[in-house]
Design an enzyme around this catalytic site. Structure first.
Site, mmCIF file in Angstrom:
data_model
loop_
_atom_site.group_PDB
_atom_site.id
_atom_site.type_symbol
_atom_site.label_atom_id
_atom_site.label_comp_id
_atom_site.label_asym_id
_atom_site.label_seq_id
_atom_site.Cartn_x
_atom_site.Cartn_y
_atom_site.Cartn_z
ATOM 1 N N LYS A 40 0.826 -1.207 0.000
ATOM 2 C CA LYS A 40 0.000 0.000 0.000
ATOM 3 C C LYS A 40 0.858 1.254 0.000
ATOM 4 C CE LYS A 40 -3.773 -2.469 2.212
ATOM 5 N NZ LYS A 40 -4.369 -2.904 3.491
ATOM 6 N N GLN A 92 -4.126 -1.493 9.849
ATOM 7 C CA GLN A 92 -4.012 -2.821 9.243
ATOM 8 C C GLN A 92 -4.580 -3.865 10.206
ATOM 9 O OE1 GLN A 92 -2.965 -3.568 6.094
ATOM 10 N NE2 GLN A 92 -3.636 -5.639 6.541
ATOM 11 N N ASP A 126 -10.523 3.874 4.828
ATOM 12 C CA ASP A 126 -10.694 2.427 4.663
ATOM 13 C C ASP A 126 -12.145 1.999 4.900
ATOM 14 O OD1 ASP A 126 -9.611 -0.057 4.009
ATOM 15 O OD2 ASP A 126 -9.120 -0.564 6.084
#
Length: 288
Positions: free
Chosen positions: A58, A102, A125
């Site tokens: 990413k 994450q 996200d």
């Protein structure tokens, strides 16, 4: 479809590249107008190799798109309270425009509490309750990245959803559930299936659109696919295997995503697009 026909593949790679190019152009415009580049903060708890690899990927994509990344690695023994403090600090930092935690973070972390420490305007996200509510009510906000990528794929391949029966296999808070909400917003009739669904095969056989998002290799067999259905495989299991038995589904479906190269590239592309959008919103740059 006849038994000799095979499905058209819904490739995500080229579409994702276009989305990233658009995000890069937006990032460059933001930088020209404000002197500030969009910044995505990634937070990793512990040293899980797979998670570390995902974060590196990413960050590399961010660099290619002209988006700065700030990476925070916390010890595996980090408590929920400590993680919340880190996320709260990033939420209040004006130099950070998007935040990615994450996951999974480890069994000792209350992930829901951690997600809720992310400011909604930086939730690129799409993991907070605020974002889920926005998806559910078709209001402005950031979508969960993988479901958002799925919807862009379906749109790119001209999949008509209104009035169609969509079956989502999986009910995770950041994949299955939001995917169903986004499909519902497009006037599909949505059925959720999960580990306790009785006679899963029978329900899948009725689906015009199947979204497999359960994390069990080859759970959905080709014989369970309605001829001419659209199959989106969001599963990724060891050995580059999805949640759908690809080889047998290929002769039944009209459209199907490959694994890898289908949904996966779209997830990161949507993340970058939403980071650029978040930066534009926070910095007051008019979006075209």
């Amino acid at each position: 479809m006849s038994a000799t026909q095979t499905a058209q593949l819904m490739h995500g790679t080229s579409l994702a590249e276009r989305i990233v190019e658009e995000a890069a152009a937006k990032a460059a415009e933001i930088s020209r107008h404000t002197g500030t580049s969009p910044c995505l903060a990634t937070v990793l708890v512990g040293e899980d190799p797979a998670s570390a690899t995902y974060v590196r990927m990413k960050r590399a994509r961010c660099a290619k798109a002209g988006i700065k990344s700030r990476h925070i690695v916390l010890p595996g023994a980090t408590t929920t309270a400590e993680l919340i403090d880190t996320l709260a600090d990033l939420s209040s930092d004006p130099d950070v425009h998007g935040i990615l935690l994450q996951h999974p973070c480890g069994p000792h972390i209350d992930e829901r509490a951690a997600f809720e420490a992310i400011a909604p305007e930086k939730d690129v996200d799409g993991v907070t309750m605020h974002s889920f509510a926005a998806m559910s009510f078709a209001l402005p906000g950031f979508v969960s990245c993988t479901p958002g990528g799925i919807m862009r794929l379906l749109e790119a391949y001209d999949v008509e959803l209104a009035g169609k029966h969509a079956v989502v296999v999986g009910r995770s808070a950041i994949l299955g559930k939001p995917a169903g909400m986004l499909l519902l917003a497009k006037d599909a009739t949505v059925t959720y299936c999960h580990s306790r669904t009785a006679d899963l095969s029978a329900i899948v056989r009725e689906a015009d659109v199947v979204v497999a998002a359960v994390g069990r290799p080859r759970l959905i067999r080709g014989e369970d696919i309605k001829p001419g259905a659209v199959v989106v495989d969001a599963g990724y299991n060891p050995g580059n295997v999805g949640d759908v038995d690809y080889d047998t589904a290929l002769t039944r479906a009209r459209l199907i995503t490959p694994v890898p190269g289908g949904v996966g590239p779209m997830t990161i592309a949507v993340l970058l697009a939403q980071t650029a959008e978040a930066a534009a919103n926070q910095l007051g740059v008019q979006q075209r």
